[in-house]
Design a protein around this motif. Structure first.
Motif, PDB file in Angstrom:
ATOM      1  N   PRO A   1      88.552  57.998  25.080  1.00 33.77           N
ATOM      2  CA  PRO A   1      87.857  58.985  24.242  1.00 33.77           C
ATOM      3  C   PRO A   1      88.627  59.261  22.958  1.00 33.77           C
ATOM      4  O   PRO A   1      89.870  59.260  22.943  1.00 33.77           O
ATOM      5  CB  PRO A   1      87.804  60.230  25.137  1.00 33.77           C
ATOM      6  CG  PRO A   1      88.919  60.062  26.116  1.00 33.77           C
ATOM      7  CD  PRO A   1      89.056  58.589  26.343  1.00 33.77           C
ATOM      8  N   VAL A   2      87.891  59.482  21.890  1.00 37.18           N
ATOM      9  CA  VAL A   2      88.484  59.718  20.572  1.00 37.18           C
ATOM     10  C   VAL A   2      88.262  61.182  20.185  1.00 37.18           C
ATOM     11  O   VAL A   2      87.133  61.691  20.253  1.00 37.18           O
ATOM     12  CB  VAL A   2      87.853  58.789  19.508  1.00 37.18           C
ATOM     13  CG1 VAL A   2      88.420  59.093  18.122  1.00 37.18           C
ATOM     14  CG2 VAL A   2      88.086  57.323  19.882  1.00 37.18           C
ATOM     15  N   ASP A   3      89.317  61.849  19.776  1.00 35.56           N
ATOM     16  CA  ASP A   3      89.224  63.247  19.353  1.00 35.56           C
ATOM     17  C   ASP A   3      88.259  63.352  18.168  1.00 35.56           C
ATOM     18  O   ASP A   3      88.423  62.648  17.169  1.00 35.56           O
ATOM     19  CB  ASP A   3      90.611  63.750  18.947  1.00 35.56           C
ATOM     20  CG  ASP A   3      90.649  65.260  18.716  1.00 35.56           C
ATOM     21  OD1 ASP A   3      89.737  65.781  18.044  1.00 35.56           O
ATOM     22  OD2 ASP A   3      91.591  65.904  19.186  1.00 35.56           O
ATOM     23  N   PRO A   4      87.244  64.224  18.253  1.00 32.32           N
ATOM     24  CA  PRO A   4      86.264  64.328  17.152  1.00 32.32           C
ATOM     25  C   PRO A   4      86.872  64.822  15.853  1.00 32.32           C
ATOM     26  O   PRO A   4      86.245  64.697  14.795  1.00 32.32           O
ATOM     27  CB  PRO A   4      85.235  65.323  17.700  1.00 32.32           C
ATOM     28  CG  PRO A   4      85.944  66.080  18.764  1.00 32.32           C
ATOM     29  CD  PRO A   4      86.921  65.121  19.366  1.00 32.32           C
ATOM     30  N   ASN A   5      88.075  65.363  15.921  1.00 35.47           N
ATOM     31  CA  ASN A   5      88.739  65.838  14.707  1.00 35.47           C
ATOM     32  C   ASN A   5      89.650  64.776  14.102  1.00 35.47           C
ATOM     33  O   ASN A   5      90.291  65.018  13.085  1.00 35.47           O
ATOM     34  CB  ASN A   5      89.562  67.099  15.025  1.00 35.47           C
ATOM     35  CG  ASN A   5      89.879  67.916  13.781  1.00 35.47           C
ATOM     36  OD1 ASN A   5      89.059  68.022  12.875  1.00 35.47           O
ATOM     37  ND2 ASN A   5      91.082  68.463  13.719  1.00 35.47           N
TER      38      ASN A   5
ATOM     39  N   GLY B   1      91.884  61.995  29.729  1.00 35.25           N
ATOM     40  CA  GLY B   1      91.382  60.977  30.645  1.00 35.25           C
ATOM     41  C   GLY B   1      90.901  59.741  29.928  1.00 35.25           C
ATOM     42  O   GLY B   1      90.795  59.722  28.693  1.00 35.25           O
ATOM     43  N   GLN B   2      90.600  58.715  30.676  1.00 29.03           N
ATOM     44  CA  GLN B   2      90.034  57.495  30.127  1.00 29.03           C
ATOM     45  C   GLN B   2      89.530  56.608  31.259  1.00 29.03           C
ATOM     46  O   GLN B   2      89.844  56.830  32.433  1.00 29.03           O
ATOM     47  CB  GLN B   2      91.056  56.728  29.288  1.00 29.03           C
ATOM     48  CG  GLN B   2      92.173  56.058  30.071  1.00 29.03           C
ATOM     49  CD  GLN B   2      93.070  55.216  29.177  1.00 29.03           C
ATOM     50  OE1 GLN B   2      93.881  55.746  28.426  1.00 29.03           O
ATOM     51  NE2 GLN B   2      92.940  53.917  29.270  1.00 29.03           N
ATOM     52  N   GLU B   3      88.744  55.623  30.880  1.00 27.41           N
ATOM     53  CA  GLU B   3      88.340  54.592  31.831  1.00 27.41           C
ATOM     54  C   GLU B   3      89.342  53.456  31.733  1.00 27.41           C
ATOM     55  O   GLU B   3      89.573  52.906  30.651  1.00 27.41           O
ATOM     56  CB  GLU B   3      86.933  54.073  31.526  1.00 27.41           C
ATOM     57  CG  GLU B   3      86.494  52.985  32.500  1.00 27.41           C
ATOM     58  CD  GLU B   3      85.136  52.385  32.174  1.00 27.41           C
ATOM     59  OE1 GLU B   3      84.564  51.721  33.055  1.00 27.41           O
ATOM     60  OE2 GLU B   3      84.654  52.576  31.040  1.00 27.41           O
ATOM     61  N   VAL B   4      89.942  53.100  32.850  1.00 22.69           N
ATOM     62  CA  VAL B   4      90.897  51.989  32.915  1.00 22.69           C
ATOM     63  C   VAL B   4      90.178  50.790  33.516  1.00 22.69           C
ATOM     64  O   VAL B   4      89.742  50.840  34.673  1.00 22.69           O
ATOM     65  CB  VAL B   4      92.122  52.359  33.774  1.00 22.69           C
ATOM     66  CG1 VAL B   4      93.056  51.164  33.909  1.00 22.69           C
ATOM     67  CG2 VAL B   4      92.860  53.549  33.171  1.00 22.69           C
ATOM     68  N   ILE B   5      90.009  49.748  32.731  1.00 27.69           N
ATOM     69  CA  ILE B   5      89.368  48.529  33.214  1.00 27.69           C
ATOM     70  C   ILE B   5      90.451  47.631  33.798  1.00 27.69           C
ATOM     71  O   ILE B   5      91.428  47.292  33.122  1.00 27.69           O
ATOM     72  CB  ILE B   5      88.600  47.830  32.089  1.00 27.69           C
ATOM     73  CG1 ILE B   5      87.478  48.758  31.577  1.00 27.69           C
ATOM     74  CG2 ILE B   5      88.012  46.510  32.573  1.00 27.69           C
ATOM     75  CD1 ILE B   5      86.713  48.223  30.393  1.00 27.69           C
ATOM     76  N   LEU B   6      90.309  47.263  35.057  1.00 31.66           N
ATOM     77  CA  LEU B   6      91.347  46.524  35.771  1.00 31.66           C
ATOM     78  C   LEU B   6      91.389  45.059  35.334  1.00 31.66           C
ATOM     79  O   LEU B   6      90.355  44.433  35.103  1.00 31.66           O
ATOM     80  CB  LEU B   6      91.116  46.614  37.277  1.00 31.66           C
ATOM     81  CG  LEU B   6      91.104  48.037  37.861  1.00 31.66           C
ATOM     82  CD1 LEU B   6      90.792  47.997  39.352  1.00 31.66           C
ATOM     83  CD2 LEU B   6      92.428  48.742  37.600  1.00 31.66           C
ATOM     84  N   VAL B   7      92.605  44.534  35.253  1.00 33.56           N
ATOM     85  CA  VAL B   7      92.839  43.165  34.789  1.00 33.56           C
ATOM     86  C   VAL B   7      93.653  42.416  35.844  1.00 33.56           C
ATOM     87  O   VAL B   7      94.668  42.924  36.320  1.00 33.56           O
ATOM     88  CB  VAL B   7      93.590  43.159  33.446  1.00 33.56           C
ATOM     89  CG1 VAL B   7      93.974  41.745  33.038  1.00 33.56           C
ATOM     90  CG2 VAL B   7      92.745  43.821  32.360  1.00 33.56           C
ATOM     91  N   SER B   8      93.215  41.222  36.197  1.00 34.39           N
ATOM     92  CA  SER B   8      93.944  40.399  37.163  1.00 34.39           C
ATOM     93  C   SER B   8      94.738  39.322  36.440  1.00 34.39           C
ATOM     94  O   SER B   8      94.204  38.615  35.586  1.00 34.39           O
ATOM     95  CB  SER B   8      92.976  39.743  38.150  1.00 34.39           C
ATOM     96  OG  SER B   8      93.665  38.817  38.979  1.00 34.39           O
ATOM     97  N   TYR B   9      96.011  39.198  36.819  1.00 35.58           N
ATOM     98  CA  TYR B   9      96.865  38.147  36.266  1.00 35.58           C
ATOM     99  C   TYR B   9      97.088  37.017  37.275  1.00 35.58           C
ATOM    100  O   TYR B   9      97.926  36.139  37.046  1.00 35.58           O
ATOM    101  CB  TYR B   9      98.216  38.729  35.856  1.00 35.58           C
ATOM    102  CG  TYR B   9      98.140  39.696  34.695  1.00 35.58           C
ATOM    103  CD1 TYR B   9      98.196  39.225  33.382  1.00 35.58           C
ATOM    104  CD2 TYR B   9      97.993  41.055  34.902  1.00 35.58           C
ATOM    105  CE1 TYR B   9      98.122  40.099  32.312  1.00 35.58           C
ATOM    106  CE2 TYR B   9      97.918  41.938  33.834  1.00 35.58           C
ATOM    107  CZ  TYR B   9      97.981  41.458  32.551  1.00 35.58           C
ATOM    108  OH  TYR B   9      97.911  42.333  31.493  1.00 35.58           O
TER     109      TYR B   9
END
Length: 838
Positions: free
Chosen positions: A633-637, A731-739
């Motif tokens: 998320p980006v702060d609106p300010n 908070g944020q959405e964390v998209i999981l990455v497989s190595y």
């Protein structure tokens, strides 16, 4: 040995022995009889053998399971981490050895430093020609990958222990004449023989140049010939290489951190010009396929480095390893890359269906895990808002309710309204079942199909509504936008109308904002290749190709050259679109460079209110330039939001969007914001972001305000123009990455994630039995996690923990394919490149 005895020559081993000393079980038995360190082991042909059963039950894992004879095709050595793995490999080897007379050997796994002792014998006098140490480490999801073979001076600690021990082993096995190659593990209890080979060190002898230079002129090759043909010269050789060595050097096993079809090998030329370069052995040429290095068989080659100056050697080694890490050794045939972010649909994808992109939306096995903390989950709960009318006598038409549209339906129903689902012509049956887990079972007052004629569609709606009054018609997904606009206009409901024809068309969107003086994408579109080829020949690559009316990520590809562009252009006309039907036109656009943002808004009567601004966290990984790591998320300010929000609202005005939700994708380029596409419907992704948005704003998201915009004027009027600043939480959405890759046998990372203080929600299609690939695009995505906490430092620590688990391959336990424990053979490395000085 047999021929030498028959011809009256000196065999390698004692002529009178009838024991097969090449047998690995026999070797260990001889060592035990001689009172030397040996491996705990059992040997047999059946799992029912008492000794084998007791060994598999009582010995500490991992264990080594292998054949007691060498040279049998398919008889690979495997490191087994569980009893079941040991049983499975035992049974496999039983089939391999069925007609050979070989037995299966089960041994303890030795922990320590692995060394190789190369010796040459003459009349039972054993001289060591070189001691080597293997450099092993973790890479690409495997723990025991060979990175190199390092020569050791005879006085080095491990070498000093191994040399006399190996000589005792040679005596115990009756070694008389010729070369031998002993593999030992120097444990805390001293050296232990793994196996002894009565022949020269293998590896195609690529180590010979290095050994001769280090010793001052000889290697095991020359010493072997001396022992057989020139005993006087053999006597002149030292019992072990004298220190210090005349130079510094090592044999480097190349490690690939990427995979693909090779178009050139620029890294080879760099290696050849390193001051320490001696030789390069590889079979990789243009057209070869390189795999991620996970074993000796997937190493793309062996490079020998040597220099009198150790500092220069180390610098060259660092350069070589750096080339590997940045994937600069090979250039690959470019794969068409997807610019789309992973979604719930891609997490659950298990197989492709030929000729269709419908597979991207299949959801056979999604796993959804929710937090048990009511403080976190309550933000995602449905909220019943009171109305001043009797909503039970009214009905709302939702066109193509899928993904987040299902959450909108439930919000409408929660306020007391009935809902009619209207499915557009050609809408696929699979997509009708695309329902978020949070939505539960979908219930409608009625379900109808769009008719060929608009008037007939309206008639069917009225018939389905019966005595209920139709008060709104809303698009439940991208495919339903055009129909919802037309129906709502015809029925005199709140509408965006049809005065802007084909506003979903990405080409028309760009033309309209360009004509309005706003930054737009350079583009060309057409149904025939001839209409776009001029643009594609003049535009800087890469370029983006997609259908003009694509739904979300449907068919969006990044093409790196005109050949790929042509292939994808024609491909888009051959496959079914994700929502059903076939594409009529393809849009070719410049590739915008900059961060990608999303601006989610809701409008009523031309008043646009911003629900949230997000930025995609995209980074290189697994040799792919654009891997999604999250949505933040980006702060609106913030300065970015102050630029993006007015721009997105201006686009809505130009496109004539006055009512309902919108989802703008914008790139913030060096020359300002530029629209990727405007979607006149709610943010997709199954609405997984809803609980996060509600937590950040203190109680509302685009879902609730969408319903307000159509059904609750007062509530919409008091909804803030912008999200609060600062946010009510972090908070944020964390998209999981497989190595790493493999067949999943356990998901220990899930348990750790769900116990994180900031955990809210996780969605993944990966479970026991799933096949995981390294994450390079949306089809190899493995899931996403919503994290949120009042304390930003707690959130950051939790994100850090998730990323550490990814890097350390701790999210999943994989079925072991077998850890190769033997040395590399360059038999498959056919092309030898040798430095000019050697």
């Amino acid at each position: 040995d047999g021929l030498a005895k028959e011809m009256g020559l000196s065999p390698c081993t004692t002529p009178t022995t009838m024991i097969d000393v090449r047998n690995k079980f026999t070797q260990q038995t001889l060592l035990e009889t001689a009172g030397l360190n040996s491996i705990k082991q059992v040997c047999g042909t059946a799992l029912e053998d008492e000794a084998i059963a007791n060994f598999l039950d009582g010995e500490k894992y991992p264990l080594v399971v292998k054949l007691d004879q060498i040279g049998i095709q398919g008889g690979k050595i495997q490191l087994c981490h569980t009893k079941q793995e040991a049983i499975d490999h035992f049974q496999y080897l039983s089939q391999v050895a069925a007609s050979t007379g070989a037995q299966i050997l089960c041994q303890e796994f030795l922990r320590g430093v692995e060394v190789m002792v190369d010796s040459v014998s003459h009349k039972s006098k054993h001289k060591v020609s070189m001691v080597w140490r293997y450099d092993k480490g973790s890479v690409n999801g495997e723990r025991h990958v060979n990175f190199g073979m390092i020569p050791m001076e005879s006085e080095a600690h491990e070498a000093a222990l191994a040399i006399p021990y190996v000589r005792q082993c040679l005596n115990a096995m009756g070694m008389k004449n010729g070369p031998s190659h002993a593999k030992c593990i120097v444990t805390v209890d001293g050296p232990v023989l793994v196996e002894l080979n009565f022949r020269a060190h293998g590896g195609d002898g690529s180590w010979c140049h290095l050994a001769r230079a280090l010793t001052g002129g000889y290697s095991q090759v020359e010493a072997s010939v001396d022992a057989l043909l020139d005993p006087a010269a053999f006597e002149q050789l030292p019992d072990a290489p004298l220190g210090p060595f005349n130079a510094h050097g090592l044999q480097v096993y190349l490690v690939s951190h990427s995979a693909g079809e090779v178009t050139s090998m620029p890294g080879f030329q760099v290696m050849k010009h390193l001051p320490s370069f001696v030789s390069l052995s590889t079979d990789v040429t243009v057209g070869s396929t390189v795999e991620y290095t996970t074993s000796l068989s997937t190493s793309p080659g062996v490079c020998v480095l040597m220099n009198k100056d150790e500092t220069k050697l180390n610098k060259d080694l660092e350069t070589l390893r750096y080339l590997e890490e940045i994937n600069a050794i090979f250039e690959y045939k470019t794969k068409v890359e997807s610019l789309a972010r992973p979604t719930a649909a891609s997490y659950s994808k298990q197989q492709k269906r030929t000729g269709s992109r419908m597979d991207d939306m299949e959801k056979p096995s999604l796993v959804r895990i929710y937090s048990n903390d009511p403080k976190l989950t309550r933000q995602g709960m449905l909220m019943k808002r009171m109305t001043t009318i009797d909503a039970s006598k009214e009905v709302v038409v939702v066109v193509d309710p899928y993904s987040t549209g299902c959450l909108v339906v439930n919000e409408i129903r929660n306020r007391g309204y009935q809902v009619i689902a209207c499915w557009t012509l050609g809408f696929s049956e699979e997509m009708k079942t695309h329902t978020p887990g949070a939505a539960g079972e979908m219930k409608y007052f009625a379900e109808i199909d769009e008719q060929e004629d608009l008037a007939d569609t309206v008639k069917v709606i009225y018939q389905a509504a019966g005595t209920l009054r139709v008060v709104a018609c809303i698009a439940g997904g991208e495919a339903g936008v055009d129909c919802a606009d037309a129906v709502s206009e015809r029925m005199n409901l709140r509408t965006n109308g049809t005065h802007v024809a084909n506003r979903r068309d990405k080409k028309i969107q760009q033309e309209l904002i360009r004509d309005a003086g706003m930054r737009s994408v350079r583009q060309s579109a057409g149904s025939k290749w001839e209409t776009v080829v001029e643009f594609l020949q003049s535009e800087q690559y890469p370029v983006v190709l997609k259908p003009t009316d694509s739904a979300g990520s449907d068919g969006v590809k990044l093409c790196h050259n005109i050949k790929e562009a042509k292939e994808h252009f024609h491909h888009l006309f051959e496959v079914e679109a994700v929502n059903g039907g076939y594409n009529k036109e393809v849009l070719c656009q410049e590739f915008l460079r900059g961060k990608e943002y999303v601006v989610d808004q809701v409008s009523r009567d031309g008043i646009h209110k911003t629900m949230m601004v997000w930025v995609y966290d995209k980074r290189p990984a697994n040799n792919s330039a654009f891997v999604y790591f999250g949505m933040v998320p980006v702060d609106p300010n913030s300065m970015e939001a102050k630029i993006l929000i007015p721009y997105a609202r201006g686009v809505l005005d130009v496109l004539g969007v006055q009512n309902g939700p919108s989802h703008a994708e914008v790139i913030l380029t060096p020359t300002g914001p530029c629209l990727v596409e405007m979607n006149v419907r709610a943010h997709g992704g199954d609405g997984n972001w809803r609980s996060l948005a509600r937590g950040l704003t203190g109680g509302y998201s685009q879902v609730e305000v969408t319903v307000d915009s159509y059904l609750d004027k007062k509530q919409f009027s008091i909804t803030p123009n912008l999200p609060p600043t600062p946010f009510r939480a972090s908070g944020q959405e964390v998209i999981l990455v497989s190595y790493s890759r493999g067949r999943v046998i356990g998901t220990p990372g899930y348990d750790i994630i769900r116990e994180l203080p900031s955990f809210v929600y996780m969605e993944t299609g990966i479970k026991v039995g799933s096949m995981v690939e390294r994450t390079v695009d949306l089809l190899t995505g493995i899931g996403s996690v919503i994290l949120m906490h009042e304390d930003e430092s707690v959130l950051n620590e939790d994100i850090k923990r998730v990323r550490e688990m990814e890097l350390n391959n701790e999210l999943f336990e994989f079925e072991r394919s077998g850890a190769m424990l033997t040395n590399a053979s360059q038999r498959h490395l056919s092309e030898i490149i040798v430095g000019d000085d050697f």
